[in-house]
Design a protein around this motif. Structure first.
Motif, PDB file in Angstrom:
ATOM      1  N   GLU A   1       0.735  -0.659   0.237  1.00 42.62           N
ATOM      2  CA  GLU A   1       0.011   0.121   0.344  1.00 42.62           C
ATOM      3  C   GLU A   1       0.335   1.478   0.034  1.00 42.62           C
ATOM      4  O   GLU A   1       0.477   2.202  -0.674  1.00 42.62           O
ATOM      5  N   LEU A   2       1.729   1.263   0.676  1.00 41.77           N
ATOM      6  CA  LEU A   2       2.842   2.846   0.462  1.00 41.77           C
ATOM      7  C   LEU A   2       3.908   2.715  -0.402  1.00 41.77           C
ATOM      8  O   LEU A   2       4.113   3.879  -1.106  1.00 41.77           O
ATOM      9  N   ARG A   3       4.036   1.134  -0.925  1.00 38.30           N
ATOM     10  CA  ARG A   3       4.495   1.445  -2.080  1.00 38.30           C
ATOM     11  C   ARG A   3       3.650   1.922  -3.954  1.00 38.30           C
ATOM     12  O   ARG A   3       4.191   2.561  -4.658  1.00 38.30           O
ATOM     13  N   ALA A   4       2.082   1.777  -3.545  1.00 41.97           N
ATOM     14  CA  ALA A   4       1.637   2.717  -4.509  1.00 41.97           C
ATOM     15  C   ALA A   4       1.500   3.860  -4.541  1.00 41.97           C
ATOM     16  O   ALA A   4       0.889   4.333  -5.527  1.00 41.97           O
ATOM     17  N   VAL A   5       1.837   4.370  -3.431  1.00 49.87           N
ATOM     18  CA  VAL A   5       1.573   5.854  -3.841  1.00 49.87           C
ATOM     19  C   VAL A   5       2.892   6.328  -3.341  1.00 49.87           C
ATOM     20  O   VAL A   5       3.171   7.806  -3.519  1.00 49.87           O
ATOM     21  N   GLY A   6       4.001   5.513  -3.758  1.00 50.68           N
ATOM     22  CA  GLY A   6       5.184   5.853  -3.706  1.00 50.68           C
ATOM     23  C   GLY A   6       6.524   6.564  -2.560  1.00 50.68           C
ATOM     24  O   GLY A   6       7.168   7.164  -2.585  1.00 50.68           O
ATOM     25  N   ILE A   7       6.037   5.247  -1.443  1.00 52.01           N
ATOM     26  CA  ILE A   7       6.701   5.859  -0.308  1.00 52.01           C
ATOM     27  C   ILE A   7       6.997   4.147  -0.034  1.00 52.01           C
ATOM     28  O   ILE A   7       7.092   2.830  -0.221  1.00 52.01           O
ATOM     29  N   GLU A   8       8.738   4.092  -0.226  1.00 51.18           N
ATOM     30  CA  GLU A   8       9.231   2.827  -0.054  1.00 51.18           C
ATOM     31  C   GLU A   8       9.303   2.691   1.318  1.00 51.18           C
ATOM     32  O   GLU A   8      10.543   3.201   2.302  1.00 51.18           O
TER      33      GLU A   8
END
Length: 342
Positions: free
Chosen positions: A186-193
């Motif tokens: 979910e975090l990766r999907a909003v551009g947060i690694e």
């Protein structure tokens, strides 16, 4: 020794517990960040860090202040804190004193109060304990909203507290892993690694680390009667007891002077009593008053005036009720963060 009741700490057993947890975490490639609310003692924290812990978890700003004063420089307040103006000042002071600080968050409203602070946030997830924490599906949106406010999101955390039930450790750890894995996506999907995915509890520690790259057990350092009855440990791994004096044989039972004000009053529905006796496995604390522990004792009763080593149900609460540890090696350590509940 002190006047009973008092906390007695077997230093050798504690150090063996510290080493064992460090080995477990290293074996699964996860960092160990123990929860210091259990012991509230900088001397113990120092030993945990020396054994490989990357830092400490605390529950409150007050605990963070105590451990920072004791030399800790990497702290995670594993709680969805609600920050007022005084809290902001205290958090800023910690950071300016050189502490790397992370805090928990599970709402945009709480996150708004973190803006402008030089710290990182972990999104708290509900992985099945159903206490605080967002549903995993909301983790990405919350993280994105926080980042839009200028709050740095470093990852996510959860507490598998539902591991505190017989036979529940493995399932709770599996649910923790699933929640953290989905939150990562979910975090990766909003551009947060995510740089950290944090989980862990003492009953689930043996099963954790498949996804979590950081684990936060607390009670493992001492053990307690709950851990014995869950099968997490044996009596030989209990480092903390409450030394108490036999004051009565009324009713054919053993009455000791360590009541709820020394032991804590915790009793989960699945436990067999209000605590155990270290060297007498078949004994059970059948009733607890403020200054009385009533013990069903098998066989001949210990003499009046003798000392009984009681294993509290929940070590964290017993520690918070006492001022110091009487060490098996001699001397005392203070419970320095006792009562630092805000």
């Amino acid at each position: 020794m002190g006047q009973t009741p008092y906390l007695r700490l077997d230093v050798a057993v504690m150090e063996a517990n510290i080493a064992a947890a460090a080995t477990t975490c290293a074996g699964v490639g996860a960092a160990l960040r123990p929860h210091a609310k259990t012991h509230k003692c900088p001397q113990i924290a120092e030993r945990q860090v020396s054994a490989g812990a990357v830092g400490l978890t605390v529950a409150t700003i007050g605990e963070a202040e105590v451990f920072a004063a004791g030399g800790a420089r990497d702290l995670f307040i594993g709680y969805p804190i609600w920050v007022d103006d005084d809290d902001r000042s205290r958090l800023s002071t910690l950071v300016s004193d050189g502490v790397r600080l992370r805090v928990g968050c599970d709402s945009i409203e709480a996150g708004t109060r973190l803006t402008g602070l030089e710290l990182e946030v972990l999104i708290e997830l509900d992985s099945g304990h159903h206490r605080s924490g967002v549903s995993v599906e909301r983790a990405g949106q919350l993280a994105a909203d926080l980042q839009e406010l200028g709050v740095t999101v470093a990852g996510a955390f959860t507490f598998p507290g539902h591991s505190y039930a017989p036979g529940a450790g493995a399932d709770a750890a599996a649910q923790e892993a699933a929640a953290l894995a989905q939150a990562r996506d979910e975090l990766r999907a909003v551009g947060i690694e995510p740089r950290v995915l944090s989980g862990g509890s003492t009953p689930s520690l043996a099963y954790s680390g498949t996804v979590a790259d950081e684990l936060r057990p607390g009670v493992y350092v001492f053990g307690d009667a709950q851990q014995v009855e869950l099968g997490t440990i044996g009596f030989d791994q209990v480092a903390l007891t409450v030394s108490s004096t036999v004051v009565s044989h009324a009713g054919g039972q053993v009455i000791c002077n360590a009541g709820s004000k020394a032991l804590g009053a915790d009793r989960a529905h699945w436990t067999s009593g209000f605590g155990r006796v270290l060297d007498v496995p078949d004994a059970r604390i059948a009733a607890l008053s403020e200054h009385h522990a009533t013990i069903d004792w098998p066989g001949p009763l210990p003499s009046l005036g003798s000392t009984v080593a009681i294993v509290p149900n929940h070590a964290c609460n017993a520690v918070n009720l006492n001022e110091y540890y009487q060490l098996s090696t001699g001397g005392r350590w203070p419970v320095a963060a006792r009562g630092r509940n805000n």
